[in-house]
Scaffold this motif. Structure first.
Motif, PDB file in Angstrom:
ATOM      1  N   THR A 191      -6.732   5.401  49.350  1.00 12.19           N
ATOM      2  CA  THR A 191      -5.405   5.367  48.728  1.00 12.19           C
ATOM      3  C   THR A 191      -5.463   5.520  47.206  1.00 12.19           C
ATOM      4  O   THR A 191      -4.719   6.330  46.654  1.00 12.19           O
ATOM      5  CB  THR A 191      -4.668   4.067  49.097  1.00 12.19           C
ATOM      6  N   PRO A 192      -6.325   4.762  46.501  1.00 14.53           N
ATOM      7  CA  PRO A 192      -6.355   4.925  45.037  1.00 14.53           C
ATOM      8  C   PRO A 192      -6.766   6.322  44.590  1.00 14.53           C
ATOM      9  O   PRO A 192      -6.476   6.711  43.469  1.00 14.53           O
ATOM     10  CB  PRO A 192      -7.396   3.891  44.574  1.00 14.53           C
ATOM     11  N   THR A 193      -7.437   7.071  45.470  1.00 11.19           N
ATOM     12  CA  THR A 193      -7.808   8.437  45.120  1.00 11.19           C
ATOM     13  C   THR A 193      -6.630   9.384  45.336  1.00 11.19           C
ATOM     14  O   THR A 193      -6.387  10.289  44.541  1.00 11.19           O
ATOM     15  CB  THR A 193      -8.982   8.917  45.995  1.00 11.19           C
ATOM     16  N   LEU A 194      -5.910   9.148  46.428  1.00 11.27           N
ATOM     17  CA  LEU A 194      -4.806  10.055  46.757  1.00 11.27           C
ATOM     18  C   LEU A 194      -3.588   9.815  45.865  1.00 11.27           C
ATOM     19  O   LEU A 194      -2.849  10.748  45.567  1.00 11.27           O
ATOM     20  CB  LEU A 194      -4.415   9.904  48.229  1.00 11.27           C
ATOM     21  N   ASN A 195      -3.377   8.574  45.442  1.00  9.99           N
ATOM     22  CA  ASN A 195      -2.180   8.265  44.644  1.00  9.99           C
ATOM     23  C   ASN A 195      -1.975   9.203  43.453  1.00  9.99           C
ATOM     24  O   ASN A 195      -0.906   9.803  43.328  1.00  9.99           O
ATOM     25  CB  ASN A 195      -2.224   6.813  44.159  1.00  9.99           C
ATOM     26  N   PRO A 196      -2.971   9.350  42.558  1.00 13.16           N
ATOM     27  CA  PRO A 196      -2.717  10.211  41.404  1.00 13.16           C
ATOM     28  C   PRO A 196      -2.481  11.651  41.825  1.00 13.16           C
ATOM     29  O   PRO A 196      -1.682  12.358  41.200  1.00 13.16           O
ATOM     30  CB  PRO A 196      -3.989  10.085  40.549  1.00 13.16           C
ATOM     31  N   ILE A 197      -3.143  12.079  42.903  1.00 12.99           N
ATOM     32  CA  ILE A 197      -2.988  13.476  43.315  1.00 12.99           C
ATOM     33  C   ILE A 197      -1.583  13.718  43.847  1.00 12.99           C
ATOM     34  O   ILE A 197      -0.888  14.630  43.408  1.00 12.99           O
ATOM     35  CB  ILE A 197      -4.045  13.837  44.379  1.00 12.99           C
ATOM     36  N   ILE A 198      -1.132  12.879  44.772  1.00  9.09           N
ATOM     37  CA  ILE A 198       0.148  13.200  45.389  1.00  9.09           C
ATOM     38  C   ILE A 198       1.343  12.786  44.536  1.00  9.09           C
ATOM     39  O   ILE A 198       2.372  13.416  44.582  1.00  9.09           O
ATOM     40  CB  ILE A 198       0.286  12.597  46.798  1.00  9.09           C
ATOM     41  N   TYR A 199       1.196  11.718  43.737  1.00 12.39           N
ATOM     42  CA  TYR A 199       2.345  11.298  42.948  1.00 12.39           C
ATOM     43  C   TYR A 199       2.467  12.080  41.644  1.00 12.39           C
ATOM     44  O   TYR A 199       3.553  12.245  41.121  1.00 12.39           O
ATOM     45  CB  TYR A 199       2.273   9.805  42.625  1.00 12.39           C
ATOM     46  N   SER A 200       1.341  12.507  41.091  1.00 14.52           N
ATOM     47  CA  SER A 200       1.423  13.075  39.750  1.00 14.52           C
ATOM     48  C   SER A 200       0.937  14.500  39.643  1.00 14.52           C
ATOM     49  O   SER A 200       1.616  15.346  39.074  1.00 14.52           O
ATOM     50  CB  SER A 200       0.602  12.219  38.785  1.00 14.52           C
ATOM     51  N   LEU A 201      -0.231  14.777  40.195  1.00 17.45           N
ATOM     52  CA  LEU A 201      -0.798  16.088  39.923  1.00 17.45           C
ATOM     53  C   LEU A 201      -0.060  17.175  40.694  1.00 17.45           C
ATOM     54  O   LEU A 201      -0.190  18.356  40.386  1.00 17.45           O
ATOM     55  CB  LEU A 201      -2.298  16.086  40.223  1.00 17.45           C
ATOM     56  N   ARG A 202       0.737  16.783  41.676  1.00 14.99           N
ATOM     57  CA  ARG A 202       1.586  17.778  42.346  1.00 14.99           C
ATOM     58  C   ARG A 202       2.926  17.884  41.632  1.00 14.99           C
ATOM     59  O   ARG A 202       3.805  18.623  42.046  1.00 14.99           O
ATOM     60  CB  ARG A 202       1.804  17.384  43.806  1.00 14.99           C
ATOM     61  N   ASN A 203       3.088  17.101  40.580  1.00 12.14           N
ATOM     62  CA  ASN A 203       4.351  17.040  39.867  1.00 12.14           C
ATOM     63  C   ASN A 203       4.327  18.036  38.707  1.00 12.14           C
ATOM     64  O   ASN A 203       3.438  17.986  37.864  1.00 12.14           O
ATOM     65  CB  ASN A 203       4.506  15.591  39.384  1.00 12.14           C
ATOM     66  N   ARG A 204       5.321  18.929  38.662  1.00  9.65           N
ATOM     67  CA  ARG A 204       5.328  19.990  37.669  1.00  9.65           C
ATOM     68  C   ARG A 204       5.287  19.449  36.246  1.00  9.65           C
ATOM     69  O   ARG A 204       4.499  19.902  35.423  1.00  9.65           O
ATOM     70  CB  ARG A 204       6.576  20.857  37.866  1.00  9.65           C
ATOM     71  N   GLU A 205       6.114  18.430  35.983  1.00  8.64           N
ATOM     72  CA  GLU A 205       6.165  17.904  34.618  1.00  8.64           C
ATOM     73  C   GLU A 205       4.819  17.355  34.175  1.00  8.64           C
ATOM     74  O   GLU A 205       4.397  17.560  33.046  1.00  8.64           O
ATOM     75  CB  GLU A 205       7.207  16.785  34.517  1.00  8.64           C
ATOM     76  N   VAL A 206       4.171  16.634  35.091  1.00 13.12           N
ATOM     77  CA  VAL A 206       2.884  16.050  34.734  1.00 13.12           C
ATOM     78  C   VAL A 206       1.863  17.153  34.504  1.00 13.12           C
ATOM     79  O   VAL A 206       1.101  17.126  33.544  1.00 13.12           O
ATOM     80  CB  VAL A 206       2.393  15.073  35.817  1.00 13.12           C
ATOM     81  N   LYS A 207       1.888  18.157  35.379  1.00 19.71           N
ATOM     82  CA  LYS A 207       0.928  19.252  35.235  1.00 19.71           C
ATOM     83  C   LYS A 207       1.117  19.952  33.896  1.00 19.71           C
ATOM     84  O   LYS A 207       0.153  20.197  33.167  1.00 19.71           O
ATOM     85  CB  LYS A 207       1.101  20.254  36.386  1.00 19.71           C
ATOM     86  N   GLU A 208       2.388  20.234  33.572  1.00 15.90           N
ATOM     87  CA  GLU A 208       2.644  20.922  32.305  1.00 15.90           C
ATOM     88  C   GLU A 208       2.212  20.072  31.127  1.00 15.90           C
ATOM     89  O   GLU A 208       1.593  20.551  30.182  1.00 15.90           O
ATOM     90  CB  GLU A 208       4.141  21.267  32.199  1.00 15.90           C
ATOM     91  N   SER A 209       2.533  18.789  31.210  1.00 17.49           N
ATOM     92  CA  SER A 209       2.168  17.898  30.126  1.00 17.49           C
ATOM     93  C   SER A 209       0.655  17.783  29.978  1.00 17.49           C
ATOM     94  O   SER A 209       0.128  17.709  28.871  1.00 17.49           O
ATOM     95  CB  SER A 209       2.774  16.521  30.375  1.00 17.49           C
ATOM     96  N   LEU A 210       0.003  17.794  31.120  1.00 21.69           N
ATOM     97  CA  LEU A 210      -1.455  17.712  31.112  1.00 21.69           C
ATOM     98  C   LEU A 210      -2.040  18.886  30.341  1.00 21.69           C
ATOM     99  O   LEU A 210      -2.922  18.726  29.494  1.00 21.69           O
ATOM    100  CB  LEU A 210      -1.946  17.724  32.555  1.00 21.69           C
ATOM    101  N   TRP A 211      -1.514  20.091  30.624  1.00 21.45           N
ATOM    102  CA  TRP A 211      -2.017  21.261  29.912  1.00 21.45           C
ATOM    103  C   TRP A 211      -1.686  21.170  28.427  1.00 21.45           C
ATOM    104  O   TRP A 211      -2.512  21.498  27.581  1.00 21.45           O
ATOM    105  CB  TRP A 211      -1.439  22.558  30.506  1.00 21.45           C
ATOM    106  N   ARG A 212      -0.468  20.734  28.121  1.00 19.84           N
ATOM    107  CA  ARG A 212      -0.109  20.572  26.700  1.00 19.84           C
ATOM    108  C   ARG A 212      -1.076  19.620  26.024  1.00 19.84           C
ATOM    109  O   ARG A 212      -1.587  19.874  24.946  1.00 19.84           O
ATOM    110  CB  ARG A 212       1.316  20.010  26.576  1.00 19.84           C
ATOM    111  N   THR A 213      -1.309  18.481  26.695  1.00 24.70           N
ATOM    112  CA  THR A 213      -2.175  17.458  26.113  1.00 24.70           C
ATOM    113  C   THR A 213      -3.583  17.978  25.937  1.00 24.70           C
ATOM    114  O   THR A 213      -4.258  17.686  24.966  1.00 24.70           O
ATOM    115  CB  THR A 213      -2.193  16.218  27.015  1.00 24.70           C
TER     116      THR A 213
END
Ligand SMILES: *[C@@H]1O[C@H](CO)[C@@H](O)[C@H](O)[C@H]1NC(C)=O
Length: 321
Positions: free
Chosen positions: A282-304
């Motif tokens: 679960t702790p491994t899947l949480n960031p993947i499914i809640y955030s890394l599939r999220n467009r805003e987070v992905k875009e922000s990640l690239w910006r950062t």
């Protein structure tokens, strides 16, 4: 039981995975890889949500807290498991075992409640958007978060003090890879029916009721999303909701199986598999499914990370897309 047997247990031996003895190293490498993904994913999310002002809304504060929690949660269990796999020394002191169980139950409780709070947050945002800013303002958000983090302490304290005040007269071999409640309970040499009743009650309150809240929230969300006009949006929402529900069901389902009847007759291997699911998967899947599939987070990640990308305007209902 003879009185002579009542030696004091001063330390426990964690048996780990004796059936995997030949594959110890392979198992270690696989777990190490999974653990690195967990740490990396969660640290990235904490950093991104901290650095990017676009991600300072309640939803991302919840996500940030979830990532932080997942790091704490895995730190309680995984290093112990690694040392168990790599070294011959598998003992843990009485106090060490208590401490591990305390933190495990505290963080586990926070995790169950936090996921429910996140689902509720999305429910309000999507099904009650006009009142979202009133309901989920910054003050409420901080109060909810404080309440969540502190909710773990009484649960961890009660579980640990109660269980470890029961008599242990040996053997001291815990057939598990960390000091979880059910395998330690099996070493108690006294009537444990009262504790088992408590365990059942706690499981219903801490695991089943948040799960019902999550299920209810998602049903309302799906109901709302189905009335949307955009087919692409509907499809996206469906896939997001279903992946959340799968991971959430995995966490709560394995939790219920493990704790609702702590002295159940499943084989020790099944119990360890259940535990691996809620401590490692679960702790491994949480960031993947809640955030890394999220467009805003992905875009922000690239910006950062310093990349310039073209942001295409898109339909976004913020269900952690
Ligand atoms: C958790 O949530 C609180 C309150 O919304 C926020 O202030 C904090 O930055 C969040 N993050 C962590 C890592 O605790």
């Amino acid at each position: 039981m003879s009185g002579l047997n009542k030696t004091m247990v001063t330390e426990f031996i964690l048996l780990g995975f004796p059936n995997l003895a030949q594959f110890q190293l392979l198992f270690f490498v696989i777990l190490l890889l999974i653990y690195m993904v967990t740490l990396l994913g969660n640290i990235l999310i904490i950093l991104t949500t901290m650095v990017d002002p676009a991600l300072h809304s309640p939803m991302y504060l919840f996500l940030q807290n979830l990532s932080f929690l997942d790091i704490c949660f895995t730190l309680v269990v995984v290093p112990q498991l690694f040392s168990n796999l790599l070294t011959e020394k598998n003992s843990i002191s009485f106090i060490g075992c208590m401490a591990q169980m305390f933190f495990f139950f505290s963080f586990g409780t926070v995790e169950c409640f936090l996921l429910a709070a996140m689902a509720y947050d999305r429910y309000v945002a999507i099904c009650n958007p006009l009142h979202y800013r009133n309901i989920m303002n910054r003050r409420v958000c901080i109060q909810v978060m404080l309440a969540l983090w502190f909710s773990g302490i009484p649960v961890g304290t009660l579980q640990t003090t109660w269980l470890f005040s029961l008599p242990f007269c040996g053997p001291n071999k815990v057939n598990h890879f960390f000091c979880d409640g059910p395998p330690v309970l099996e070493l108690v040499c006294a009537d444990t029916s009262l504790f088992e009743t408590y365990s059942l009650t706690a499981t219903v309150i801490i695991i089943m009721s948040p799960f019902m809240l999550i299920l209810g929230s998602y049903i309302c969300i799906l109901h709302t999303v189905l009335k949307m006009n955009s087919a692409a949006g509907r499809h996206k929402a469906f896939s997001t909701c279903s992946s959340h529900l799968i991971v959430v069901t995995l966490l709560y389902g394995t939790g219920v199986l493990a704790y609702i009847q702590p002295k159940s007759d499943y084989s020790p291997d099944i119990k360890k598999l259940l535990s691996l699911s809620y401590t490692v998967v679960t702790p491994t899947l949480n960031p993947i499914i809640y955030s890394l599939r999220n467009r805003e987070v992905k875009e922000s990640l690239w910006r950062t990370l310093g990349r310039k990308i073209i942001i295409t305007p898109s339909f976004n209902t913020h269900i952690f897309f």
